[in-house]
Design a protein around this motif. Structure first.
Motif, PDB file in Angstrom:
ATOM      1  N   GLY A 123      40.521  56.556  51.134  1.00  0.00           N
ATOM      2  CA  GLY A 123      39.533  57.529  51.589  1.00  0.00           C
ATOM      3  C   GLY A 123      38.409  57.722  50.594  1.00  0.00           C
ATOM      4  O   GLY A 123      37.415  58.384  50.882  1.00  0.00           O
ATOM      5  N   GLY A 124      38.568  57.138  49.378  1.00  0.00           N
ATOM      6  CA  GLY A 124      37.496  57.196  48.407  1.00  0.00           C
ATOM      7  C   GLY A 124      37.555  58.392  47.477  1.00  0.00           C
ATOM      8  O   GLY A 124      38.556  59.117  47.400  1.00  0.00           O
ATOM      9  N   PHE A 125      36.455  58.612  46.749  1.00  0.00           N
ATOM     10  CA  PHE A 125      36.397  59.645  45.720  1.00  0.00           C
ATOM     11  C   PHE A 125      36.517  61.057  46.285  1.00  0.00           C
ATOM     12  O   PHE A 125      36.852  61.990  45.558  1.00  0.00           O
ATOM     13  CB  PHE A 125      35.092  59.507  44.923  1.00  0.00           C
ATOM     14  N   ALA A 126      36.243  61.233  47.551  1.00  0.00           N
ATOM     15  CA  ALA A 126      36.379  62.561  48.160  1.00  0.00           C
ATOM     16  C   ALA A 126      37.829  63.027  48.179  1.00  0.00           C
ATOM     17  O   ALA A 126      38.105  64.203  48.388  1.00  0.00           O
ATOM     18  CB  ALA A 126      35.818  62.553  49.584  1.00  0.00           C
ATOM     19  N   HIS A 127      38.777  62.101  47.944  1.00  0.00           N
ATOM     20  CA  HIS A 127      40.205  62.439  48.033  1.00  0.00           C
ATOM     21  C   HIS A 127      40.899  62.422  46.678  1.00  0.00           C
ATOM     22  O   HIS A 127      42.120  62.403  46.609  1.00  0.00           O
ATOM     23  CB  HIS A 127      40.902  61.481  48.994  1.00  0.00           C
ATOM     24  N   ILE A 128      40.114  62.439  45.600  1.00  0.00           N
ATOM     25  CA  ILE A 128      40.734  62.480  44.268  1.00  0.00           C
ATOM     26  C   ILE A 128      41.430  63.812  44.081  1.00  0.00           C
ATOM     27  O   ILE A 128      40.879  64.870  44.401  1.00  0.00           O
ATOM     28  CB  ILE A 128      39.674  62.256  43.161  1.00  0.00           C
ATOM     29  N   MET A 129      42.654  63.754  43.537  1.00  0.00           N
ATOM     30  CA  MET A 129      43.455  64.958  43.329  1.00  0.00           C
ATOM     31  C   MET A 129      43.275  65.477  41.906  1.00  0.00           C
ATOM     32  O   MET A 129      43.169  64.706  40.955  1.00  0.00           O
ATOM     33  CB  MET A 129      44.942  64.667  43.575  1.00  0.00           C
ATOM     34  N   ASN A 139      30.213  61.813  45.598  1.00  0.00           N
ATOM     35  CA  ASN A 139      31.286  62.810  45.536  1.00  0.00           C
ATOM     36  C   ASN A 139      31.486  63.356  44.126  1.00  0.00           C
ATOM     37  O   ASN A 139      32.607  63.641  43.715  1.00  0.00           O
ATOM     38  CB  ASN A 139      32.593  62.195  46.044  1.00  0.00           C
ATOM     39  N   THR A 140      30.372  63.468  43.388  1.00  0.00           N
ATOM     40  CA  THR A 140      30.418  64.035  42.032  1.00  0.00           C
ATOM     41  C   THR A 140      29.730  65.385  42.018  1.00  0.00           C
ATOM     42  O   THR A 140      28.691  65.578  42.663  1.00  0.00           O
ATOM     43  CB  THR A 140      29.758  63.078  41.021  1.00  0.00           C
ATOM     44  N   CYS A 162      42.926  67.325  33.848  1.00  0.00           N
ATOM     45  CA  CYS A 162      43.556  68.154  34.884  1.00  0.00           C
ATOM     46  C   CYS A 162      42.555  68.573  35.955  1.00  0.00           C
ATOM     47  O   CYS A 162      42.939  68.880  37.072  1.00  0.00           O
ATOM     48  CB  CYS A 162      44.188  69.400  34.260  1.00  0.00           C
ATOM     49  N   ILE A 163      41.278  68.637  35.585  1.00  0.00           N
ATOM     50  CA  ILE A 163      40.262  69.055  36.559  1.00  0.00           C
ATOM     51  C   ILE A 163      39.223  67.962  36.780  1.00  0.00           C
ATOM     52  O   ILE A 163      38.142  68.218  37.300  1.00  0.00           O
ATOM     53  CB  ILE A 163      39.576  70.373  36.121  1.00  0.00           C
ATOM     54  N   ASN A 164      39.541  66.720  36.337  1.00  0.00           N
ATOM     55  CA  ASN A 164      38.663  65.562  36.563  1.00  0.00           C
ATOM     56  C   ASN A 164      37.239  65.812  36.049  1.00  0.00           C
ATOM     57  O   ASN A 164      36.265  65.490  36.725  1.00  0.00           O
ATOM     58  CB  ASN A 164      38.631  65.201  38.047  1.00  0.00           C
ATOM     59  N   MET A 165      37.152  66.389  34.850  1.00  0.00           N
ATOM     60  CA  MET A 165      35.839  66.774  34.312  1.00  0.00           C
ATOM     61  C   MET A 165      35.460  65.913  33.106  1.00  0.00           C
ATOM     62  O   MET A 165      36.221  65.787  32.146  1.00  0.00           O
ATOM     63  CB  MET A 165      35.835  68.248  33.904  1.00  0.00           C
ATOM     64  N   LEU A 188      42.798  68.840  45.833  1.00  0.00           N
ATOM     65  CA  LEU A 188      41.596  68.010  45.815  1.00  0.00           C
ATOM     66  C   LEU A 188      40.611  68.542  44.779  1.00  0.00           C
ATOM     67  O   LEU A 188      40.325  69.739  44.722  1.00  0.00           O
ATOM     68  CB  LEU A 188      40.946  67.999  47.197  1.00  0.00           C
ATOM     69  N   GLN A 189      40.087  67.646  43.931  1.00  0.00           N
ATOM     70  CA  GLN A 189      39.161  68.066  42.867  1.00  0.00           C
ATOM     71  C   GLN A 189      38.168  66.945  42.609  1.00  0.00           C
ATOM     72  O   GLN A 189      38.522  65.878  42.119  1.00  0.00           O
ATOM     73  CB  GLN A 189      39.939  68.379  41.582  1.00  0.00           C
TER      74      GLN A 189
END
Length: 910
Positions: free
Chosen positions: A845-851, A800-801, A877-880, A856-857
């Protein structure tokens, strides 16, 4: 350059002669010399300059091509204006927009300039490019005193602009009463429509100009719609202009019923309708009762249509609930009087106010009949409740196809004499033998009626509630639910979403919720999560403060070196409603602000809550979970801190933020209101739990244990004897009462000993999470909601990356990165996750549900050009993760670990 030097030399010569500057020869330069003097009305200087000059006083300059006469009229420089007129300036010269000096003087209310322009034959009937005359400008700004002077020179007071609007239209729109009267006295057409068919009354109502509308109506204005059929009343209601609606009804009483019928129009905003009816109801007690009675009658009609299965369910359901909500809003408000709020018709008092519910009693009677009928058939068909369709569907032979389009049956004992009916299109033909056999696609009666009946039940609940004090459930409604318990449970079993669609009373009334809890908890966890947040945020505006302007006063400014105490202080002072909508956090002395900072704040606070220095929580026997400390009173502020801890967990759950803390199962039960049992003791004292288990498993009759309903407990190092119930020290534990003993011991150790701490925590938690909603989950599910998954699944992370800025999954640097992640310890992986996302936990739900900041991001890796010693950075803020293109795996791992151990706190906005 030469021209500028010449002008400078001329200015120097003039100053030496102590006299006015000479005008340049060309008009372009001269006009800019004269313009500031005209604006300041320095008429002597202007006169002297013009006396020996060949300057063209009608010269048009600038982008809009205005003359100096325009400037004088605009600024009110009357002396210069007269001077220019005497020099031959054209009073009717139009600039690029078509405006004459008279237009500008009228727009700015320059009375003296207007008078002088009229003396020099200014034409008041000239229109600018938009069709506006001088009187339009006066009407727009309400310059009545000037209008009186000007209309004497106007040939047509009803001259129209490009949109067909007269001066009367614009005066009415802006609510200039005296201007309107002046125009009407001057012969303005009171009913003249513009190009859209809108009359002056229409314009007055569109902006809620009550007094202007009153003037028009008293002078005979007609009530006319525009070309699209929109009426003045429509406009008043759309804008919530109750006072203007009142004026319209005074002159056209028939409009009262029109407003009542408007409550069925879903295109009209409900809050505007409430606003209008609220104002009208305040005028008198009789008006108030009339409105309520009329609304009740309309609601009853809509309700019966809803119960007739031939109607459109969605439209009738929305209409019924909308009318009932408006009805109850008006009922609660009532007219201003000494008795307001004291005569609410509790328990069915036969007061004038309670009588307004009478029309609705017919609807509640029909509802009761339906539910009784279905309950009767459920009893007859316990084996298969779906076979009750036939009771409501009569056999229809070929000869009846046209004669009986709507099969129905009579209900015995129905006072209203109504028939409960099902449309023929919902039924199927039956076989020749007369057996009623539903086709495969034919819904049973419960399927056909459940939503309809549930909507009427919701309406019934709303009406019952509005007759009760805030927070109390109507005894009549509780009795209703108990009476129809089986049918309602059948509805919920078939479609649990009914609870959120219509059965709000279950979420608001704990005494009713318990009757349906086993059905609710049987639903999938994912569905319950969706329902939870759907109802939690019902009616709230956009909760993401990052994407809307944030008031500085709403920002939680906390100190990093005293984060627990400073956060406790600012949260306790903050507006609870605003915190529910969104959170903005800033660390003192740092610039970063956004969702990444919010996540960091929650993450640090969750660690601080269990910090031993505060003595709030103590570690359980398993070493990984925490339980409230029974001796927390060693900290004098412990209850305030427990309340704050509850607020933080409530806020985190409200905003789907994870906390880096795990509690004992028993504490999650306390949050949920679930009783603890002896097995929960194992979390704090495994050996004692085993002893309790042994007592339950063995016969203790002849063992001589000599246990009593009293135990010793440690209080700040001293042992005290505490009775488990009154007189417990003298009550022996026997084989017969040992189960009670075990339960009471459990409650003492797990609940009574920490009851003040639990109460304070729940007080803070329930500020953001209603007790009824959190009951949707068990203790295991609550842990998932609050703290996410305890382990990090690298394969799920990789899957999910996303990659950007030049990176792709197959790149060498990316492969090195994932090899390094595999080699990291679990703690280092948590640091990496926290470094990039601001949170150390993965949601359910795992990494697919990171906000992220806007929903969702996915975890994202972006390429950055490599320079020696460059560390990875992140945008939380954007999980980058901004990962430099390192030349080797070893350098990548070294730089990444340095960033994780030195830069996991103090995020900045990238």
């Amino acid at each position: 350059m030469e021209r500028a030097m010449e002008q400078l030399n001329r200015l120097t010569r003039s100053l030496r002669r102590a006299r006015t500057v000479e005008l340049p020869d060309d008009n372009e330069t001269a006009v800019y010399t004269l313009m500031p003097m005209v604006m300041a009305d320095q008429h002597r200087s202007v006169s002297e300059l013009l006396s020996n000059s060949k300057f063209n006083v009608n010269y048009a300059f600038g982008r809009v091509k205005r003359s100096l006469l325009h400037i004088a009229a605009n600024c009110g420089s009357v002396e210069c204006l007269v001077l220019l007129l005497k020099k031959g300036a054209n009073p009717n010269y139009q600039d690029i927009s078509g405006c004459t000096p008279l237009h500008l003087a009228a727009r700015n209310g320059q009375k003296k300039c207007m008078s002088k322009l009229l003396e020099y034959s200014a034409d008041v009937n000239i229109c600018n490019n938009e069709g506006l005359t001088a009187i339009h400008w006066l009407a727009v700004n309400g310059r009545t005193e000037l209008l009186h002077d000007l209309v004497q020179h106007v040939s047509n007071v009803d001259v129209e602009d490009a949109m067909g609007q007269t001066a009367l239209h614009v005066a009415c729109q802006n609510g200039h009463k005296t201007t309107v009267q002046c125009l009407l006295d001057s012969g303005a057409d009171i009913n003249r429509p513009n190009v859209s068919g809108a009359t002056p009354l229409y314009f007055a109502c569109s902006h809620g100009q009550r007094d202007t509308a009153q003037i028009l109506l008293m002078r005979g204005a007609k009530y006319l719609p525009d070309k699209n059929g929109v009426t003045p009343l429509d406009l008043c209601v759309q804008g919530g202009y109750g006072e203007t609606c009142e004026v319209l009804i005074q002159h056209h009483p028939r409009l009262f019923q029109t407003i009542i019928q408007m409550t069925q129009n879903e295109d009209l905003r409900e809050n505007m309708l409430r606003q209008v009816l609220e104002h009208l109801s305040q005028q008198s007690e009789s008006q108030y009762l009339k409105i309520l009675t009329s609304l009740a009658e309309v609601a009853t009609t809509n309700g019966h249509k809803l119960l007739s299965l031939s109607s459109n369910y969605e439209a009738q359901m929305k209409s019924l609930l909308r009318i009932v909500r408006i009805f109850c809003h008006v009922f609660r408000i009532g007219p201003s009087s000494p008795n307001n709020g004291n005569d609410m018709g509790y328990n069915g008092n036969k007061t004038p106010r309670s009588q307004v519910f009478k029309p609705l009693e017919l609807l509640w009677h029909s509802l009761d009949e339906w539910l009784v009928l279905i309950a009767t058939e459920l009893m007859k068909n316990k084996r298969d409740s779906t076979n009750i369709t036939s009771i409501l569907l009569k056999q229809k032979g070929p000869e009846q196809q046209d004669a009986t389009p709507t099969p129905s049956f009579d209900t015995e004992g129905t006072e209203s004499g109504e028939k409960l009916s099902i449309d023929a299109k919902d039924s199927k033909a039956y076989d020749a033998a007369g057996k009623q056999e539903a086709c495969a696609d034919c819904q049973d009666v419960i399927s056909m009626t459940a939503n309809r009946l549930s909507a009427v039940i919701q309406a019934f609940y709303i009406c019952c509630s509005c007759q009760m004090p805030q927070g109390m459930t109507s005894p009549r409604f509780i009795e209703f639910v108990c009476k129809h318990d089986d049918v309602l449970k059948c509805f919920v079993n078939r479609n649990p979403k009914i609870i959120f669609d219509h059965f709000h009373f279950l979420l608001e009334c704990p005494e009713l919720m318990s009757r349906f809890m086993h059905i609710i908890k049987a639903q999938p966890f994912k569905d319950r999560c969706e329902w939870f947040y759907e109802h939690l945020h019902l009616g709230q505006p956009d909760s993401d403060m990052v994407h809307r302007p944030v008031n500085e006063n709403d920002i939680l400014l906390v100190h990093r070196d005293s984060i627990f105490r400073s956060s406790c202080e600012v949260v306790s002072k903050a507006n609870c409603a605003k915190l529910k909508q969104g959170i903005a956090v800033r660390f003192h002395g740092e610039e970063g602000m956004g969702q990444g900072v919010v996540r960091e704040w929650f993450d640090i606070l969750s660690s601080e809550i269990v910090n031993p220095d505060y003595a709030l929580f103590t570690q359980s026997a398993d070493g990984t979970t925490f339980q409230p400390n029974s001796n927390s009173s060693v900290n004098p502020d412990h209850l305030n801190y427990f309340r704050f801890a509850g607020q933080i967990l409530g806020l985190a759950l409200n905003h789907r933020q994870l906390v880096n803390i795990y509690f004992t199962r028993s504490f999650y039960k306390h949050i949920l209101g679930i009783p603890v049992n002896y097995q929960d003791v194992a979390s704090i004292d495994p050996e004692y739990a085993k002893n309790l288990q042994w007592i339950l498993d063995n016969d203790i009759s002849d063992l001589g244990l000599e246990l009593t309903f009293s135990v010793e407990t440690d209080v700040f190092g001293a042992m005290e004897e505490v009775p488990l119930k009154p007189g417990g020290a003298s009550i022996l534990v026997t084989q017969e009462n040992k189960a009670e003993y075990v339960q009471l011991v459990t409650e003492l150790r797990m609940t009574r000993a920490i009851q003040p701490q639990i109460n304070a925590f729940l007080q803070g938690f329930h500020m953001f999470i209603p007790p009824s909603l959190i009951q949707l989950f068990d203790e295991y599910e609550l842990e998932l909601l609050l703290s996410g998954m305890p382990e990090i699944d690298v394969n799920d992370w990789l899957k999910n990356t996303e990659y950007t800025s030049g990176y792709e999954r197959g790149d060498q640097v990316i492969q090195w990165f994932w090899d390094v992640v595999e080699e990291l310890t679990q703690e280092e992986r948590v640091l990496l996750l926290q470094f990039v996302t601001g949170s150390s936990r993965v949601p359910h739900g795992g990494f697919a549900h990171i906000m992220g900041g806007s929903g969702l991001q996915n975890f994202t890796i972006a390429a950055v050009p490599y320079t020696p010693n460059l560390l990875p950075t992140s945008s939380t803020c954007i999980n980058m993760l901004k990962l430099p293109e390192y030349p080797s795996k070893e350098i990548l791992k070294d730089r990444l670990l340095v960033a994780l151990h030195c830069g996991s706190y103090g995020y900045t906005m990238a």
